[in-house]
Enzyme design. Structure first.
Site, PDB file in Angstrom:
ATOM      1  N   ASP A 347       0.017   4.753  -1.951  1.00  0.00           N
ATOM      2  CA  ASP A 347      -0.002   4.474  -0.518  1.00  0.00           C
ATOM      3  C   ASP A 347       0.716   3.153  -0.238  1.00  0.00           C
ATOM      4  O   ASP A 347       0.522   2.162  -0.960  1.00  0.00           O
ATOM      5  CB  ASP A 347      -1.458   4.408  -0.055  1.00  0.00           C
ATOM      6  N   GLU A 391       4.879   6.286  -1.311  1.00  0.00           N
ATOM      7  CA  GLU A 391       5.051   6.275   0.131  1.00  0.00           C
ATOM      8  C   GLU A 391       5.953   5.076   0.383  1.00  0.00           C
ATOM      9  O   GLU A 391       5.496   3.929   0.308  1.00  0.00           O
ATOM     10  CB  GLU A 391       3.713   6.115   0.851  1.00  0.00           C
TER      11      GLU A 391
END
Length: 723
Positions: A347, A391
């Site tokens: 993330d 990401e």
């Protein structure tokens, strides 16, 4: 003073380790002046002993207690300066979690005593709170013998054969009618045969679990009667979240790994190493902040009282510090070796590679494509073979880094998402960009020998509309989140097909179902690595909520009854059909980017077509804004090598995407060897059946509005000889 025997112990490995005779405790803190180990009774309510860790070696405080056993509950108190203006926030009145704890007992219970400063004091975090926080804190659990990492029989699916499937552990089975009530929402439920069979039958190669690390529900959510459902607020990087366990046993997660592996499915984790649950300077003191705030977090070098927040969550972990990098690597290795994980999605991964800010300059840490984190992962024998997915952005300066991650990494490609959505919504001008996205985004991944599979393509993910809502709502409907519909993105590129929300108009419903099929087929038949959102295969809806991060309820839980309904069942069968087509034909998952050139004297590897059947040139791209048609050659020659040398040969395919509102007349191009094209996929059909209808070269085909067609020309003997 404690009556327990205390031996010096060792500074490595960090955390707690039971060796069959006693337990070694080791805690890193560079700036601490003293560390105490607090032991608790089995209920976690009463502190039974307090032991000073008198040994300090190589920045690690340590001790060995021969009288302790697995199951012991513990926490730490760390002494040092409380000097926020210098970046130090030590407060020994606060019980702290071991960053290496592998299991937690209990949960955080919000109270002002959890903060290192006096909440409400005019001096804010410059004040000091002396209340004991132990009664409001979970306790760490000493875990027993490690698992032999050699037990895992991993699928080791090549990137080019991978199909990812993102799901939430809790919401996936909470409403599953064939899973026992006492198991629903747990790791154990995901391991049930009926669930694994669904995944295998669909045709996915890997499940990507939303965060499963122990996480914290923010105080504002708890006060409003909500929770952090998605879990992007990590409390402990080694411990699974207790809400996914039916009992305090790590074996439940390991069972899930074994069952998935036995079905040929890899297990990936979405991990949040960019920030922690402690928030900004006004957040609670739960672990890292009280152990060594100045080491664990990026701080403003001009004013260390304040952190550098690249995440929008109040703080940013500083992986430029060796001990913080060690924590992350140790956690990754643990989940791979001990828990059977096959890869990770990181993330806000840009934060992981930000350089430490230069002291005294006030400069914010910039992204470093050669950061120590990347180098350490690349050379680690346990991690080098894992799937690593970034990401590729964060919220800090110059944080958008799509295509900028190192060789060996996959990256979430949000440009694929936006381009596919815009094209099928009918927006003009998306056809040229979609051509690039469907061919692997070579414009974004041109360096370091990266292949098309580096582009992790998706149309929907947990963050945003589901597939069903994407064609049902033109605006978000997030009132249930309690933020006056101000949260969640307004840039959805969605289209309600004429009516906002649920309708009984059969024509609109038919169009919505076709649009879902168009988007799924575009995703699966594009070069790169496709990622599906759980529930999209049978049309799961969140009633227009595009930010269900706090909805641990039927809004976000999958409604499995939809799979038994005609439209949900048809969509499921359609996706199965498209995934089988991709699996059977390597031309849809090439190892190398297209060149648009003739190969070994054969036709071009990819040929772009106008509606009149001619080759598309620069001017034609502007003339047909809602049209995309191409032929992929199966005679790939040296550009598509086989596993044992030589060349792979495959069928050639004619693919037509028409997003316009009116039909278009299309002249069929020649097929290899003079053969006819055979229709194998048609999104006008509810299950996509092509029925083998023949299309001769030169035939004029009326292509309906808003549909996707695929025609196959099987491998020809002449092409095989030439190759």
């Amino acid at each position: 003073m404690s009556a327990l025997r205390v031996w010096p112990g060792r500074p490595y490995p960090l955390g707690t380790h039971w060796d069959g005779r006693g337990v070694n405790f080791a805690l890193f803190s560079l700036h601490a002046e003293r560390v105490e180990l607090c032991l608790f009774d089995a209920a976690g309510r009463r502190e039974t002993d307090r032991v000073r860790l008198a040994e300090y070696t190589d920045e690690v405080w340590h001790a060995y207690l021969p009288d302790l056993r697995p199951g012991q509950l513990y926490g730490y108190r760390v002494y040092g300066p409380y000097a926020p203006e210098r970046g130090h926030r030590f407060n020994h009145h606060k019980l702290l979690l071991d960053p290496y704890a592998r299991l937690l007992h209990g949960d955080v219970r919000w109270h002002d005593a959890l903060y290192g400063y006096r909440v409400g004091d005019p001096r804010e975090d410059l004040s000091f709170d002396s209340r004991d926080s132990a009664r409001y804190m979970p306790k760490c659990v000493v875990v027993g013998d490690p698992v032999d990492g050699r037990q895992w029989r991993r699928p080791n699916t090549p990137w080019r054969r991978s199909v990812l499937y993102e799901l939430h552990v809790g919401g996936y089975t909470r409403r599953h009618p064939q899973v026992r009530d006492d198991l629903r929402g747990s790791f154990r439920a995901l391991a049930e045969p009926v669930v694994v069979d669904h995944l295998r039958g669909l045709g996915v190669s890997a499940v990507e679990l939303l965060p499963v690390h122990a996480h914290l529900d923010e105080r504002r959510l708890v006060d409003d009667g909500r929770v952090n459902y998605w879990g992007y607020n990590t409390l402990a990087y080694f411990a699974p979240d207790n809400r996914f366990l039916t009992r305090p046993d790590l074996g439940e997660f390991r069972l899930l790994a074994r069952e998935l592996h036995a079905a040929g499915i890899e297990l990936l984790l979405d991990v949040v190493f960019n920030h922690t649950a402690e928030g900004d300077r006004l957040g609670p003191t739960l672990s890292f902040r009280g152990i060594d705030n100045a080491t664990y977090y990026h701080l403003d070098p001009a004013n260390p009282r304040y952190g550098l927040d690249f995440t929008g969550c109040g703080n940013s972990l500083n992986l430029a510090r060796p001990r913080v990098l060690q924590l992350v690597l140790d956690a990754l290795r643990y989940w791979v070796q001990q828990m059977g994980v096959d890869g990770f999605r990181f993330d806000l991964a840009t934060t992981l590679a930000r350089r430490a800010a230069v002291h005294g300059t006030g400069l914010e840490a910039d992204f470093d494509p050669e950061a120590g984190f990347f180098a350490a992962v690349r050379q680690d024998p346990q991690l080098a073979g894992c799937k690593l997915i970034a990401e590729p952005w964060d919220l800090g300066p110059r944080g958008y880094r799509l295509g900028g991650f190192p060789a060996g990494w996959g990256e979430w490609n949000d440009r694929f998402r936006d381009t596919a959505r815009g094209f099928w919504r009918g927006d003009a001008g998306h056809a040229p960009a979609l051509a690039s996205r469907m061919t692997g985004s070579s414009d974004l991944f041109p360096n370091h020998g990266r292949r098309p599979a580096a582009s992790v393509n998706y149309v929907t993910a947990h963050d945003g509309f589901t597939l069903r809502d994407l064609v049902t709502y033109s605006r978000k409907h997030n009132a249930a989140n309690g933020e006056r519909n101000r949260d969640g993105s307004d840039h959805n590129l969605s289209w309600n097909c004429g009516v906002e929300g649920v309708t009984d108009d059969p024509a609109i419903e038919r169009l919505r179902r076709r649009q879902m099929r168009n988007l799924l087929a575009t995703l699966v038949l594009s070069q790169g690595t496709p990622m599906l959102l759980a529930g999209d295969e049978f049309g799961h809806s969140q009633a227009g909520n595009n930010n269900a991060y706090c909805q641990d309820n039927p809004i976000a839980w999958l409604d499995w009854e939809r799979l038994q309904q005609p439209d949900g069942g048809d969509l499921h069968r359609f996706l199965q059909r498209v995934l089988r087509l991709r699996a059977a034909h390597g031309v849809f998952r090439r190892d190398r980017f297209f060149k648009g050139e003739a190969l070994d004297g054969a036709q071009k590897d990819i040929l772009w077509l106008t509606p009149d059947g001619g080759e598309r040139d620069g001017h034609d791209w502007q003339l047909h804004p809602h049209w995309l048609a191409f032929v992929i050659s199966g005679a790939a020659g040296a550009e598509h090598p086989g596993g044992h040398g030589g060349s792979r040969l495959d069928s050639s395919f004619l693919v037509i995407l028409h997003a316009g509102a009116a039909s278009v007349r299309f002249v069929a191009p020649p097929a290899a060897g003079g053969a006819a094209w055979r229709r194998v996929l048609d999104t006008q059909e509810e299950t996509g059946r092509g029925d083998g209808w023949q299309l001769e070269a030169g035939t004029v085909l009326e292509v309906p509005a808003r549909c996707l067609l695929v025609f196959e020309c099987p491998v020809q003997p002449a092409a095989s000889t030439a190759a």
